[in-house]
Motif scaffolding. Structure first.
Motif, PDB file in Angstrom:
ATOM      1  N   LEU A  14       0.802  -1.210   0.000  1.00 34.47           N
ATOM      2  CA  LEU A  14       0.000   0.000   0.000  1.00 34.47           C
ATOM      3  C   LEU A  14       0.840   1.268   0.000  1.00 34.47           C
ATOM      4  CD1 LEU A  14      -2.685  -1.141   2.579  1.00 34.47           C
ATOM      5  CD2 LEU A  14      -2.864  -1.131   0.102  1.00 34.47           C
ATOM      6  N   GLY A  15       2.146   1.140   0.166  1.00 36.52           N
ATOM      7  CA  GLY A  15       3.024   2.304   0.278  1.00 36.52           C
ATOM      8  C   GLY A  15       3.517   2.816  -1.062  1.00 36.52           C
ATOM      9  N   PRO A  16       4.214   3.950  -1.023  1.00 35.13           N
ATOM     10  CA  PRO A  16       4.775   4.509  -2.259  1.00 35.13           C
ATOM     11  C   PRO A  16       5.858   3.606  -2.829  1.00 35.13           C
ATOM     12  CG  PRO A  16       5.546   5.712  -0.333  1.00 35.13           C
ATOM     13  CD  PRO A  16       4.523   4.731   0.155  1.00 35.13           C
ATOM     14  N   GLY A  17       5.996   3.623  -4.159  1.00 37.76           N
ATOM     15  CA  GLY A  17       6.973   2.752  -4.814  1.00 37.76           C
ATOM     16  C   GLY A  17       6.631   1.295  -4.602  1.00 37.76           C
ATOM     17  N   SER A  18       5.348   1.008  -4.572  1.00 39.31           N
ATOM     18  CA  SER A  18       4.875  -0.330  -4.222  1.00 39.31           C
ATOM     19  C   SER A  18       5.319  -1.383  -5.234  1.00 39.31           C
ATOM     20  CB  SER A  18       3.360  -0.335  -4.095  1.00 39.31           C
ATOM     21  OG  SER A  18       2.756   0.034  -5.307  1.00 39.31           O
ATOM     22  N   PRO A  19       5.417  -2.633  -4.776  1.00 37.86           N
ATOM     23  CA  PRO A  19       5.826  -3.728  -5.652  1.00 37.86           C
ATOM     24  C   PRO A  19       4.752  -4.049  -6.689  1.00 37.86           C
ATOM     25  CG  PRO A  19       5.466  -4.505  -3.406  1.00 37.86           C
ATOM     26  CD  PRO A  19       5.225  -3.050  -3.410  1.00 37.86           C
ATOM     27  N   ILE A  20       5.131  -4.844  -7.662  1.00 41.22           N
ATOM     28  CA  ILE A  20       4.211  -5.246  -8.727  1.00 41.22           C
ATOM     29  C   ILE A  20       3.174  -6.240  -8.199  1.00 41.22           C
ATOM     30  CG2 ILE A  20       4.074  -6.387 -10.977  1.00 41.22           C
ATOM     31  CD1 ILE A  20       5.373  -3.614 -10.999  1.00 41.22           C
ATOM     32  N   VAL A  21       3.618  -7.249  -7.434  1.00 37.48           N
ATOM     33  CA  VAL A  21       2.711  -8.275  -6.900  1.00 37.48           C
ATOM     34  C   VAL A  21       3.023  -8.502  -5.423  1.00 37.48           C
ATOM     35  CG1 VAL A  21       1.997 -10.702  -7.045  1.00 37.48           C
ATOM     36  CG2 VAL A  21       2.544  -9.446  -9.131  1.00 37.48           C
ATOM     37  N   VAL A  22       1.973  -8.597  -4.621  1.00 35.45           N
ATOM     38  CA  VAL A  22       2.120  -8.937  -3.201  1.00 35.45           C
ATOM     39  C   VAL A  22       1.089 -10.002  -2.851  1.00 35.45           C
ATOM     40  CG1 VAL A  22       1.960  -8.118  -0.826  1.00 35.45           C
ATOM     41  CG2 VAL A  22       2.935  -6.638  -2.576  1.00 35.45           C
ATOM     42  N   LEU A  43       6.864  -9.322  -5.227  1.00 25.82           N
ATOM     43  CA  LEU A  43       7.620  -9.228  -6.472  1.00 25.82           C
ATOM     44  C   LEU A  43       7.879  -7.760  -6.765  1.00 25.82           C
ATOM     45  CD1 LEU A  43       5.648 -11.745  -8.732  1.00 25.82           C
ATOM     46  CD2 LEU A  43       7.738 -12.149  -7.454  1.00 25.82           C
ATOM     47  N   LEU A  44       9.154  -7.397  -6.846  1.00 24.09           N
ATOM     48  CA  LEU A  44       9.548  -6.014  -7.106  1.00 24.09           C
ATOM     49  C   LEU A  44       9.953  -5.844  -8.562  1.00 24.09           C
ATOM     50  CD1 LEU A  44      11.777  -5.530  -3.939  1.00 24.09           C
ATOM     51  CD2 LEU A  44       9.418  -4.768  -4.250  1.00 24.09           C
ATOM     52  N   THR A  45       9.769  -4.652  -9.071  1.00 24.40           N
ATOM     53  CA  THR A  45      10.190  -4.333 -10.436  1.00 24.40           C
ATOM     54  C   THR A  45      11.692  -4.568 -10.574  1.00 24.40           C
ATOM     55  OG1 THR A  45       8.472  -2.662 -10.604  1.00 24.40           O
ATOM     56  CG2 THR A  45      10.258  -2.522 -12.182  1.00 24.40           C
ATOM     57  N   GLY A  46      12.074  -5.270 -11.648  1.00 23.38           N
ATOM     58  CA  GLY A  46      13.485  -5.515 -11.912  1.00 23.38           C
ATOM     59  C   GLY A  46      14.068  -6.705 -11.178  1.00 23.38           C
ATOM     60  N   HIS A  47      13.287  -7.386 -10.356  1.00 27.15           N
ATOM     61  CA  HIS A  47      13.753  -8.563  -9.625  1.00 27.15           C
ATOM     62  C   HIS A  47      13.084  -9.813 -10.193  1.00 27.15           C
ATOM     63  CE1 HIS A  47      14.739  -5.358  -6.787  1.00 27.15           C
ATOM     64  NE2 HIS A  47      15.670  -6.186  -6.321  1.00 27.15           N
ATOM     65  N   TRP A  78      -2.314  -8.268  -4.130  1.00 26.75           N
ATOM     66  CA  TRP A  78      -2.250  -6.952  -4.756  1.00 26.75           C
ATOM     67  C   TRP A  78      -1.424  -7.080  -6.032  1.00 26.75           C
ATOM     68  CZ3 TRP A  78      -4.563  -2.588  -2.738  1.00 26.75           C
ATOM     69  CH2 TRP A  78      -5.080  -2.708  -1.444  1.00 26.75           C
ATOM     70  N   VAL A  79      -1.931  -6.514  -7.129  1.00 26.03           N
ATOM     71  CA  VAL A  79      -1.205  -6.477  -8.392  1.00 26.03           C
ATOM     72  C   VAL A  79      -1.232  -5.046  -8.902  1.00 26.03           C
ATOM     73  CG1 VAL A  79      -1.079  -7.334 -10.761  1.00 26.03           C
ATOM     74  CG2 VAL A  79      -1.828  -8.864  -8.931  1.00 26.03           C
ATOM     75  N   ASN A  80      -0.057  -4.476  -9.105  1.00 29.84           N
ATOM     76  CA  ASN A  80       0.070  -3.083  -9.558  1.00 29.84           C
ATOM     77  C   ASN A  80      -0.720  -2.114  -8.668  1.00 29.84           C
ATOM     78  OD1 ASN A  80       1.800  -3.630 -11.718  1.00 29.84           O
ATOM     79  ND2 ASN A  80       0.083  -4.145 -13.037  1.00 29.84           N
ATOM     80  N   GLY A  81      -0.675  -2.344  -7.377  1.00 30.43           N
ATOM     81  CA  GLY A  81      -1.316  -1.444  -6.415  1.00 30.43           C
ATOM     82  C   GLY A  81      -2.810  -1.617  -6.249  1.00 30.43           C
ATOM     83  N   GLU A  82      -3.406  -2.585  -6.950  1.00 27.91           N
ATOM     84  CA  GLU A  82      -4.834  -2.836  -6.831  1.00 27.91           C
ATOM     85  C   GLU A  82      -5.079  -4.242  -6.299  1.00 27.91           C
ATOM     86  OE1 GLU A  82      -7.377  -1.777 -10.010  1.00 27.91           O
ATOM     87  OE2 GLU A  82      -6.117  -0.115 -10.640  1.00 27.91           O
ATOM     88  N   ARG A  83      -6.052  -4.335  -5.400  1.00 28.46           N
ATOM     89  CA  ARG A  83      -6.392  -5.638  -4.824  1.00 28.46           C
ATOM     90  C   ARG A  83      -7.100  -6.496  -5.865  1.00 28.46           C
ATOM     91  NH1 ARG A  83      -9.091  -6.631   1.062  1.00 28.46           N
ATOM     92  NH2 ARG A  83      -9.127  -8.897   0.919  1.00 28.46           N
TER      93      ARG A  83
END
Length: 84
Positions: A14-22, A43-47, A78-83
């Protein structure tokens, strides 16, 4: 309204710079067969993450949950900041 403590994974989603998938404590079962039990990851961008396991271990099921083809029995995705 009852306030429950959020897990670190959910706070990060839910925070800024959030990951792609949680995945936060995701559970899924088909009848009596438990496929996923308390699965949490980010899952973070670039990882890159690799899911390894035997047939029926839940690898494809995780992908189906991410794209919304399946809904978890419990937990949060969560995917791209949306549940999902």
């Amino acid at each position: 309204m009852l306030q429950t403590k959020r897990s670190p994974e959910l706070e990060e989603a839910l925070g800024p710079g959030s990951p792609i998938v949680v995945f936060d404590k995701v559970n899924l079962a088909f009848d009596e067969k438990v496929i996923l039990r308390d699965v949490s990851f980010t899952l973070l961008t670039g990882h890159t993450k690799i899911f390894l396991g035997a047939s029926g271990a839940g690898k494809s099921t995780i992908l189906k949950l991410i794209v919304g083809l399946l809904k978890p029995d419990s937990g949060v995705i969560w995917v791209n900041g949306e549940r999902v």
